[in-house]
Motif scaffolding. Structure first.
Motif, PDB file in Angstrom:
ATOM      1  N   GLU A  17     -23.261 -21.823  29.714  1.00  0.00           N
ATOM      2  CA  GLU A  17     -21.901 -21.561  28.991  1.00  0.00           C
ATOM      3  C   GLU A  17     -20.985 -22.266  29.946  1.00  0.00           C
ATOM      4  OE1 GLU A  17     -19.312 -18.502  26.547  1.00  0.00           O
ATOM      5  OE2 GLU A  17     -21.049 -17.730  27.730  1.00  0.00           O
ATOM      6  N   ALA A  18     -20.954 -21.535  31.130  1.00  0.00           N
ATOM      7  CA  ALA A  18     -19.771 -21.937  32.043  1.00  0.00           C
ATOM      8  C   ALA A  18     -19.875 -23.300  32.456  1.00  0.00           C
ATOM      9  CB  ALA A  18     -19.995 -21.120  33.260  1.00  0.00           C
ATOM     10  N   ALA A  19     -21.240 -23.895  32.779  1.00  0.00           N
ATOM     11  CA  ALA A  19     -21.384 -25.432  33.090  1.00  0.00           C
ATOM     12  C   ALA A  19     -20.685 -26.070  32.136  1.00  0.00           C
ATOM     13  CB  ALA A  19     -22.881 -25.680  33.553  1.00  0.00           C
ATOM     14  N   ALA A  20     -21.260 -25.816  30.696  1.00  0.00           N
ATOM     15  CA  ALA A  20     -20.533 -26.837  29.598  1.00  0.00           C
ATOM     16  C   ALA A  20     -18.939 -26.668  29.592  1.00  0.00           C
ATOM     17  CB  ALA A  20     -21.276 -26.213  28.386  1.00  0.00           C
ATOM     18  N   VAL A  21     -18.381 -25.813  29.697  1.00  0.00           N
ATOM     19  CA  VAL A  21     -16.805 -25.573  29.700  1.00  0.00           C
ATOM     20  C   VAL A  21     -16.354 -26.248  30.765  1.00  0.00           C
ATOM     21  CG1 VAL A  21     -14.981 -24.196  29.292  1.00  0.00           C
ATOM     22  CG2 VAL A  21     -16.792 -23.520  28.285  1.00  0.00           C
ATOM     23  N   LEU A  22     -16.879 -26.087  32.058  1.00  0.00           N
ATOM     24  CA  LEU A  22     -16.158 -26.483  33.202  1.00  0.00           C
ATOM     25  C   LEU A  22     -16.403 -28.109  33.275  1.00  0.00           C
ATOM     26  CD1 LEU A  22     -15.894 -23.575  34.060  1.00  0.00           C
ATOM     27  CD2 LEU A  22     -16.406 -24.215  36.272  1.00  0.00           C
ATOM     28  N   ALA A  23     -17.463 -28.583  32.563  1.00  0.00           N
ATOM     29  CA  ALA A  23     -17.506 -30.072  32.547  1.00  0.00           C
ATOM     30  C   ALA A  23     -16.371 -30.603  31.916  1.00  0.00           C
ATOM     31  CB  ALA A  23     -18.956 -30.523  31.886  1.00  0.00           C
ATOM     32  N   GLU A  24     -15.510 -30.050  31.072  1.00  0.00           N
ATOM     33  CA  GLU A  24     -14.399 -30.620  30.168  1.00  0.00           C
ATOM     34  C   GLU A  24     -13.150 -30.790  31.322  1.00  0.00           C
ATOM     35  OE1 GLU A  24     -14.104 -31.377  27.046  1.00  0.00           O
ATOM     36  OE2 GLU A  24     -16.318 -30.806  26.645  1.00  0.00           O
ATOM     37  N   PHE A  25     -13.175 -30.107  32.630  1.00  0.00           N
ATOM     38  CA  PHE A  25     -12.326 -30.328  33.366  1.00  0.00           C
ATOM     39  C   PHE A  25     -12.583 -31.192  34.860  1.00  0.00           C
ATOM     40  CE2 PHE A  25     -11.901 -26.259  31.332  1.00  0.00           C
ATOM     41  CZ  PHE A  25     -10.550 -26.126  30.733  1.00  0.00           C
ATOM     42  N   PRO A  26     -11.807 -32.048  34.614  1.00  0.00           N
ATOM     43  CA  PRO A  26     -12.339 -33.106  35.771  1.00  0.00           C
ATOM     44  C   PRO A  26     -11.874 -32.673  37.205  1.00  0.00           C
ATOM     45  CG  PRO A  26     -10.270 -34.013  34.521  1.00  0.00           C
ATOM     46  CD  PRO A  26     -10.872 -32.668  33.836  1.00  0.00           C
ATOM     47  N   ALA A  27     -10.960 -31.635  37.474  1.00  0.00           N
ATOM     48  CA  ALA A  27     -10.654 -31.561  38.887  1.00  0.00           C
ATOM     49  C   ALA A  27     -11.595 -30.480  39.258  1.00  0.00           C
ATOM     50  CB  ALA A  27      -9.263 -30.939  38.681  1.00  0.00           C
ATOM     51  N   ILE A  28     -12.229 -30.059  38.576  1.00  0.00           N
ATOM     52  CA  ILE A  28     -13.412 -28.843  39.104  1.00  0.00           C
ATOM     53  C   ILE A  28     -15.026 -29.655  39.471  1.00  0.00           C
ATOM     54  CG2 ILE A  28     -14.957 -26.965  38.507  1.00  0.00           C
ATOM     55  CD1 ILE A  28     -11.553 -26.610  38.698  1.00  0.00           C
ATOM     56  N   ALA A  29     -15.296 -29.432  40.783  1.00  0.00           N
ATOM     57  CA  ALA A  29     -16.465 -29.983  41.154  1.00  0.00           C
ATOM     58  C   ALA A  29     -17.781 -28.916  40.639  1.00  0.00           C
ATOM     59  CB  ALA A  29     -16.455 -30.297  42.689  1.00  0.00           C
ATOM     60  N   ARG A  30     -18.893 -29.286  41.177  1.00  0.00           N
ATOM     61  CA  ARG A  30     -20.247 -28.657  41.063  1.00  0.00           C
ATOM     62  C   ARG A  30     -19.943 -27.018  41.133  1.00  0.00           C
ATOM     63  NH1 ARG A  30     -23.279 -26.957  44.730  1.00  0.00           N
ATOM     64  NH2 ARG A  30     -22.369 -28.355  46.381  1.00  0.00           N
ATOM     65  N   ILE A  31     -20.501 -26.379  40.125  1.00  0.00           N
ATOM     66  CA  ILE A  31     -20.628 -24.761  40.135  1.00  0.00           C
ATOM     67  C   ILE A  31     -21.656 -24.591  41.237  1.00  0.00           C
ATOM     68  CG2 ILE A  31     -21.347 -22.724  38.973  1.00  0.00           C
ATOM     69  CD1 ILE A  31     -20.287 -24.004  36.524  1.00  0.00           C
ATOM     70  N   GLU A  32     -21.168 -23.525  42.282  1.00  0.00           N
ATOM     71  CA  GLU A  32     -22.310 -23.023  43.116  1.00  0.00           C
ATOM     72  C   GLU A  32     -22.901 -21.641  42.613  1.00  0.00           C
ATOM     73  OE1 GLU A  32     -19.675 -23.024  46.648  1.00  0.00           O
ATOM     74  OE2 GLU A  32     -19.869 -24.962  47.075  1.00  0.00           O
ATOM     75  N   ARG A  33     -21.740 -20.842  41.996  1.00  0.00           N
ATOM     76  CA  ARG A  33     -22.439 -19.452  41.758  1.00  0.00           C
ATOM     77  C   ARG A  33     -21.254 -18.885  40.520  1.00  0.00           C
ATOM     78  NH1 ARG A  33     -21.744 -14.421  45.638  1.00  0.00           N
ATOM     79  NH2 ARG A  33     -20.154 -15.389  46.825  1.00  0.00           N
ATOM     80  N   LEU A  34     -21.705 -18.084  39.790  1.00  0.00           N
ATOM     81  CA  LEU A  34     -20.828 -17.083  39.090  1.00  0.00           C
ATOM     82  C   LEU A  34     -20.845 -15.853  39.920  1.00  0.00           C
ATOM     83  CD1 LEU A  34     -21.517 -19.281  36.734  1.00  0.00           C
ATOM     84  CD2 LEU A  34     -21.757 -17.270  34.994  1.00  0.00           C
ATOM     85  N   ARG A  35     -19.726 -15.492  40.457  1.00  0.00           N
ATOM     86  CA  ARG A  35     -19.828 -14.375  41.466  1.00  0.00           C
ATOM     87  C   ARG A  35     -19.420 -13.293  40.977  1.00  0.00           C
ATOM     88  NH1 ARG A  35     -14.492 -14.145  45.132  1.00  0.00           N
ATOM     89  NH2 ARG A  35     -14.749 -16.283  45.454  1.00  0.00           N
ATOM     90  N   TRP A  36     -18.628 -12.919  39.786  1.00  0.00           N
ATOM     91  CA  TRP A  36     -18.385 -11.719  39.300  1.00  0.00           C
ATOM     92  C   TRP A  36     -17.909 -11.757  37.888  1.00  0.00           C
ATOM     93  CZ3 TRP A  36     -13.306 -10.634  37.641  1.00  0.00           C
ATOM     94  CH2 TRP A  36     -13.007  -9.381  37.301  1.00  0.00           C
ATOM     95  N   HIS A  37     -18.283 -10.693  37.092  1.00  0.00           N
ATOM     96  CA  HIS A  37     -17.991 -10.656  35.595  1.00  0.00           C
ATOM     97  C   HIS A  37     -16.967  -9.644  35.549  1.00  0.00           C
ATOM     98  CE1 HIS A  37     -20.827 -13.550  34.110  1.00  0.00           C
ATOM     99  NE2 HIS A  37     -21.867 -13.189  35.048  1.00  0.00           N
ATOM    100  N   SER A  38     -16.012  -9.679  34.785  1.00  0.00           N
ATOM    101  CA  SER A  38     -14.946  -8.719  34.577  1.00  0.00           C
ATOM    102  C   SER A  38     -15.250  -7.701  33.470  1.00  0.00           C
ATOM    103  CB  SER A  38     -13.653  -9.272  33.920  1.00  0.00           C
ATOM    104  OG  SER A  38     -12.584  -8.390  33.368  1.00  0.00           O
TER     105      SER A  38
END
Length: 369
Positions: A17-38
């Motif tokens: 889910e995070a990868a699909a959303v962040l793909a919409e943001f050109p300033a964001i590079a490759r995801i390394e990890r989901l560090r923490w959940h609120s």
């Protein structure tokens, strides 16, 4: 509403889910990890480490935050950033949008702000760790108010979980409450059959007499409306480095926001009813908070008196909004009852008790401290 951690209401954001959303943001590079959940109850959020830095991805149910609702917050944040306020950067998609909408969800993405999240693992309504933190928070609140000057957008449209400001300034607060209930059908359904009008009329008579006239002298201002230490990031020298979470922001006034800060962050509400109700409030923290605030924006005696008069009822509209959220969005009528009985009524009742009256009397002298 208690001293134990509750399971999150909304499902955690997944890697895909995070990868699909962040793909919409050109300033964001490759995801390394989901560090923490609120663990917070009104949305899902995760800190994500990427090759271009850490970002916070937040997901909302569309019934809670529409694209238009989130855009209201982001416009205010942009104004504050332009005025030099320490707020996180709101990221934009390739199309220049600040919100991604997919199915039943809306998403927003922020760069991680500067500073340490010292209160992240503490429960809501947790007071400041120290008078120094209270003083620094007062300075930061005044600086935020100064940055807000000139932002003249109208108040937000009716939606869940916004700290609006339509009831207490009204000459007839009960009539204004009835209008609020009509604008929130789930709240009206929950209140049907309850003797809510006499309950609120009693509060207005005891705590709100003359308040509308005092508020009439206060200039409108877009404000944060959720000022407590877990919405602040902290520098190593104990100052506020970043202010975040503008989900409750709306057009109120400065004294309303200061009263909210006192009510949210200087009283240990989760210990109410645990046998030491005379020990849950910290007047020293209030004095430090106000001293910090007035070092940036001086308060006239009449404004300070208005703050003190506001404190017992300042939670009213957000409590109503919580009831509507629990009853209408989640269908959780036990939680809605807690929000009505323990939050809305219970907090106000404490201010009418001997410890509450003593607290108000002591903070009324804060401007002379």
């Amino acid at each position: 509403m208690g001293l134990t951690m509750e399971a999150p209401t909304w499902p955690a954001i997944t890697d895909d889910e995070a990868a699909a959303v962040l793909a919409e943001f050109p300033a964001i590079a490759r995801i390394e990890r989901l560090r923490w959940h609120s663990p917070r109850p009104f949305s899902a959020a995760t800190l994500i480490d990427t090759a271009s830095g850490t970002v916070l991805l937040k997901r909302h149910d569309r019934r809670v935050r529409s694209v238009a609702g989130l855009s209201e917050e982001h416009d205010f944040i942009a104004h504050l950033a332009a005025a030099g306020a320490p707020v996180p950067e709101v990221m934009l998609t390739a199309d220049g949008a600040s919100v991604v909408a997919t199915g039943e969800w809306t998403y927003e993405l922020h760069r991680q702000g500067a500073g340490d999240d010292l209160y992240r693992d503490r429960l809501s309504w947790t007071p400041f760790r120290s008078s120094g933190h209270a003083h620094a928070a007062g300075i930061a609140l005044a600086q935020l108010h100064r940055a807000s000057y000139g932002y003249d957008r109208p108040a937000r449209v009716a939606q869940p979980l916004v700290a609006s400001f339509s009831i207490l300034p009204a000459a007839d607060p009960l009539a204004a409450t009835e209008a609020y209930v009509r604008a929130h059908p789930a709240l009206g359904s929950f209140l049907a059959g309850r003797a809510w009008r006499p309950e609120l009329q009693s509060l207005f008579a005891a705590l709100g007499d003359g308040l509308a006239a005092m508020l009439a002298d206060q200039p409108p201002l877009w404000t944060h409306n959720d000022w407590h230490p877990s919405n602040l990031l902290w520098s190593r020298d104990g100052l506020v480095a970043t202010v975040f979470d503008f989900g409750l922001a709306d057009r109120t006034c400065a004294v309303h926001d200061l009263a909210t800060a006192i009510e949210r962050s200087t009283i240990a509400w989760l210990r109410l009813g645990q046998g030491a109700d005379d020990m849950i409030a910290d007047p020293k923290a209030v004095r430090s908070l106000i001293a910090g605030y007035t070092s940036v924006l001086p308060l006239a005696p009449a404004a300070l008196e208005t703050v003190v008069r506001l404190v017992p009822l300042v939670h009213l509209e957000f409590a109503l909004s919580e009831v509507a959220y629990f009853a209408g969005v989640l269908g959780d009528f036990d939680a809605a009852s807690l929000a009505w009985d323990q939050y809305l009524l219970g907090h106000a009742d404490w201010f009418m008790s001997a410890p509450g009256q003593d607290f108000l009397a002591r903070i009324g002298t804060a401007g002379n401290a």
